[in-house]
Design a protein around this motif. Structure first.
Motif, PDB file in Angstrom:
ATOM      1  N   PHE A  63      -3.900   1.679   8.989  1.00 40.95           N
ATOM      2  CA  PHE A  63      -2.796   2.286  10.024  1.00 40.95           C
ATOM      3  C   PHE A  63      -3.330   2.807  11.211  1.00 40.95           C
ATOM      4  CE2 PHE A  63      -2.005   3.147   5.165  1.00 40.95           C
ATOM      5  CZ  PHE A  63      -0.810   2.383   4.869  1.00 40.95           C
ATOM      6  N   ASN A  70      -1.336   7.054   1.045  1.00 43.73           N
ATOM      7  CA  ASN A  70      -1.022   5.987   2.187  1.00 43.73           C
ATOM      8  C   ASN A  70       0.033   6.455   3.038  1.00 43.73           C
ATOM      9  OD1 ASN A  70      -3.209   4.685   1.023  1.00 43.73           O
ATOM     10  ND2 ASN A  70      -1.935   3.501  -0.193  1.00 43.73           N
ATOM     11  N   GLN A  71       1.222   6.887   2.607  1.00 39.31           N
ATOM     12  CA  GLN A  71       2.255   7.065   3.334  1.00 39.31           C
ATOM     13  C   GLN A  71       1.929   8.103   4.251  1.00 39.31           C
ATOM     14  OE1 GLN A  71       5.649   7.876   0.808  1.00 39.31           O
ATOM     15  NE2 GLN A  71       5.556   6.157  -0.446  1.00 39.31           N
ATOM     16  N   PRO A 123       0.781   0.676  -4.790  1.00 38.02           N
ATOM     17  CA  PRO A 123      -0.771   0.042  -4.798  1.00 38.02           C
ATOM     18  C   PRO A 123      -1.358  -0.396  -6.380  1.00 38.02           C
ATOM     19  CG  PRO A 123      -0.762   2.350  -4.378  1.00 38.02           C
ATOM     20  CD  PRO A 123       0.592   1.784  -4.267  1.00 38.02           C
ATOM     21  N   SER A 183      -0.318   6.132  -3.382  1.00 41.82           N
ATOM     22  CA  SER A 183       0.722   5.739  -2.552  1.00 41.82           C
ATOM     23  C   SER A 183       1.232   6.655  -1.675  1.00 41.82           C
ATOM     24  CB  SER A 183       2.034   5.235  -3.302  1.00 41.82           C
ATOM     25  OG  SER A 183       2.647   6.021  -3.917  1.00 41.82           O
ATOM     26  N   ALA A 215       0.772  -1.210  -0.092  1.00 44.77           N
ATOM     27  CA  ALA A 215      -0.192  -0.115  -0.014  1.00 44.77           C
ATOM     28  C   ALA A 215       0.933   1.229   0.000  1.00 44.77           C
ATOM     29  CB  ALA A 215      -0.621   0.049   1.209  1.00 44.77           C
ATOM     30  N   LEU A 216       2.026   1.118   0.563  1.00 50.20           N
ATOM     31  CA  LEU A 216       2.895   2.254   0.941  1.00 50.20           C
ATOM     32  C   LEU A 216       3.864   2.596  -0.371  1.00 50.20           C
ATOM     33  CD1 LEU A 216       4.168   2.212   4.382  1.00 50.20           C
ATOM     34  CD2 LEU A 216       2.173   3.661   3.534  1.00 50.20           C
ATOM     35  N   THR A 261      -7.175  -3.879   1.746  1.00 50.47           N
ATOM     36  CA  THR A 261      -7.158  -2.693   2.420  1.00 50.47           C
ATOM     37  C   THR A 261      -6.280  -2.902   3.787  1.00 50.47           C
ATOM     38  OG1 THR A 261      -9.258  -2.873   3.633  1.00 50.47           O
ATOM     39  CG2 THR A 261      -9.058  -1.408   1.738  1.00 50.47           C
ATOM     40  N   LYS A 298      -7.121   4.556   6.829  1.00 53.16           N
ATOM     41  CA  LYS A 298      -6.893   3.236   6.205  1.00 53.16           C
ATOM     42  C   LYS A 298      -6.214   3.135   4.800  1.00 53.16           C
ATOM     43  CE  LYS A 298     -10.548   0.617   6.622  1.00 53.16           C
ATOM     44  NZ  LYS A 298     -12.152   0.113   6.540  1.00 53.16           N
ATOM     45  N   GLY A 299      -5.451   2.500   4.336  1.00 53.48           N
ATOM     46  CA  GLY A 299      -4.682   2.398   3.232  1.00 53.48           C
ATOM     47  C   GLY A 299      -5.093   1.484   2.395  1.00 53.48           C
ATOM     48  N   GLN A 347      -0.829   8.765   5.534  1.00 56.24           N
ATOM     49  CA  GLN A 347      -1.525   8.134   6.570  1.00 56.24           C
ATOM     50  C   GLN A 347      -0.750   7.357   7.590  1.00 56.24           C
ATOM     51  OE1 GLN A 347      -5.992   6.921   5.289  1.00 56.24           O
ATOM     52  NE2 GLN A 347      -4.779   6.650   3.684  1.00 56.24           N
ATOM     53  N   ALA A 348       0.155   6.280   6.957  1.00 54.99           N
ATOM     54  CA  ALA A 348       1.037   5.790   7.815  1.00 54.99           C
ATOM     55  C   ALA A 348       2.036   6.572   8.593  1.00 54.99           C
ATOM     56  CB  ALA A 348       2.020   4.961   6.999  1.00 54.99           C
TER      57      ALA A 348
END
Length: 446
Positions: free
Chosen positions: A176, A155-156, A140, A152, A136-137, A173, A165-166, A158-159
């Motif tokens: 995070f 997603n990064q 995707p 991506s 996901a990071l 899915t 949610k990634g 969010q992480a």
């Protein structure tokens, strides 16, 4: 006692390939059967445990090996993953005889294999979740074009903040949370080290009720916990303090004393039950009763030993996956290393919880200051009243002193009537006359 050497390779699909080595195994015969344990030379192996009969036994064995670490590199993110393999070997033996011995070995082996399978499943699930997070990071697969790169990056983000949610693919899915290894919202605070010892017996009870509901129920709390301890006459429960916590919770601090020498000729003495012993009893025997009374959790309020504190500060890697440079700097900048300890804060939720606790402590300090101000104001009023009474008493004292002096002079005159003047009295009269002359001299005091 016999020694054996054997190797059994096996391949299993999935995350990787492994080799099970049963290695050197020793066999202990029991009544014609045997208990056989083995350890692999290059992996971790568990050989068969056989049930003993008069002439043979039944055994079942398996093996697990974690392979060499491989490196996965996608989209600038590097992650080391290990290959996983397992091997299973089954041996059977037929005994000569009708009576069997040691039949409990099969159930023991089955329990060990079930536990081993659960550990394998947990490790596999952890690796799957981590690989899905990496996908996901880094890469995707949703649209198949440049929009996946934008996704991506999102997603990064969010992480990094540890929430959200990634999306790894159209059907996969990943959540995070703040404990993910890529979270960057981390800080370090300092908490005060507990100064209590285990023999002090102090245990904290956290209730899911407000402080107003519990501050007048000290006796009821003591009676409730006394019943949890079996209503033993030699035990006594004492509530030391009741303090409010954030989110409408309350901490009750208590300890238990035990009286020895009851019913005997010796003198009775009391001692406190150790905090670890009381905590273990509540956790083991009183869980259902604690839940019925609205208890969220229990903990013993004891300090860390020197060895525990050293292990905490020198652990590798640092707690919460903090950077080692940051952790070392936090230890160096500790304002009071004898009383404070660095504590990591991961994610906004822990920062918010810390702020709530500080606000609660500040509120309690303010309420205590108000009580102190009221006490000081009352003391000042009492001091003013006391000073007024003291002034009146001083005046009364001076008046009484004059009256006593007048009475003493009159009494001395009466006592000396009919006696000749003594030399000492004559000298005193001469001094008084000289003083009177000085006072009456012109241009002196008039």
């Amino acid at each position: 006692l016999s020694l054996g050497l054997g190797q059994q390779p096996t391949n299993l699909g999935g995350l990787g390939r492994g080799t099970m080595n049963l290695g050197q195994a020793s066999q202990l015969g029991v009544g014609g059967g045997g208990l056989q344990l083995g350890q692999g030379s290059t992996g971790l192996g568990l050989s068969s445990i056989g049930t003993s009969s008069l002439g043979g036994g039944l055994g079942l064995g398996g093996g697990l090996k974690l392979g060499q670490s491989q490196q996965l590199q996608q989209g600038g993110l590097n992650l080391g993953l290990g290959t996983l393999g397992q091997g299973i070997k089954t041996t059977t033996g037929l005994g000569l005889g009708g009576n069997t011995l040691g039949g409990g070995f099969i159930s023991l082996q089955q329990q060990q294999q079930q536990q081993q399978l659960r550990q394998q499943q947990q490790q596999t699930a952890g690796l799957d979740s981590l690989s899905l997070m990496v996908q996901a990071l880094s890469q995707p697969v949703i649209f198949g074009d440049d929009r996946d790169k934008v996704l991506s990056k999102f997603n990064q983000l969010q992480a990094y903040w540890g929430r959200g949610k990634g999306i790894a693919s159209t059907q996969q899915t990943v959540a995070f949370l703040s404990d993910n290894p890529f979270c960057r919202f981390k800080a370090i605070a300092y908490s005060r080290l507990p100064e209590l010892k285990d023999e002090d017996g102090i245990v904290g009870i956290e209730f899911q009720q407000s402080e107003e509901n519990l501050k007048d129920k000290t006796t009821q709390i003591e009676q409730t916990f006394h019943r949890m301890l079996g209503s033993k006459p030699e035990l006594s429960v004492h509530v030391e303090s009741i303090k409010g916590l954030p989110n409408n919770r309350t901490e009750v601090v208590l300890y238990v004393t035990e009286q020895s020498g009851l019913g005997g000729g010796t003198t009775a003495s009391r001692r406190r039950i150790a905090a670890s012993q009381l905590y273990a009893h509540l956790q083991k025997n009183c869980q259902s009763q604690l839940q019925q009374n609205g208890v969220a959790r229990t903990y013993h309020k004891t300090g860390l030993t020197a060895a525990q504190l050293k292990a905490y500060l020198e652990q590798k890697p640092p707690p919460a996956n903090l950077d080692e440079v940051v952790w070392e700097k936090a230890k160096e900048e500790n304002p009071d290393s004898t009383r404070l300890i660095p504590v990591p804060l991961v994610g906004l939720s822990e920062v918010r919880e810390r702020m709530k606790q500080q606000e609660q402590e500040t509120s309690q300090h303010q309420s205590r200051l108000k009580i102190l101000q009221t006490t000081i104001r009352e003391a000042q009023q009492q001091h003013a009243v006391t000073m007024s009474k003291l002034t009146q008493l001083k005046r009364k004292h001076v008046d009484l002193a004059r009256r006593i002096m007048s009475v003493m002079v009159h009494q001395e005159i009466v006592r000396k009537q009919g006696f000749a003047i003594q030399p000492e009295e004559e000298q005193l009269r001469i001094q008084f006359d000289s003083l009177q002359a000085e006072l009456n001299a012109p241009r002196q005091f008039k």
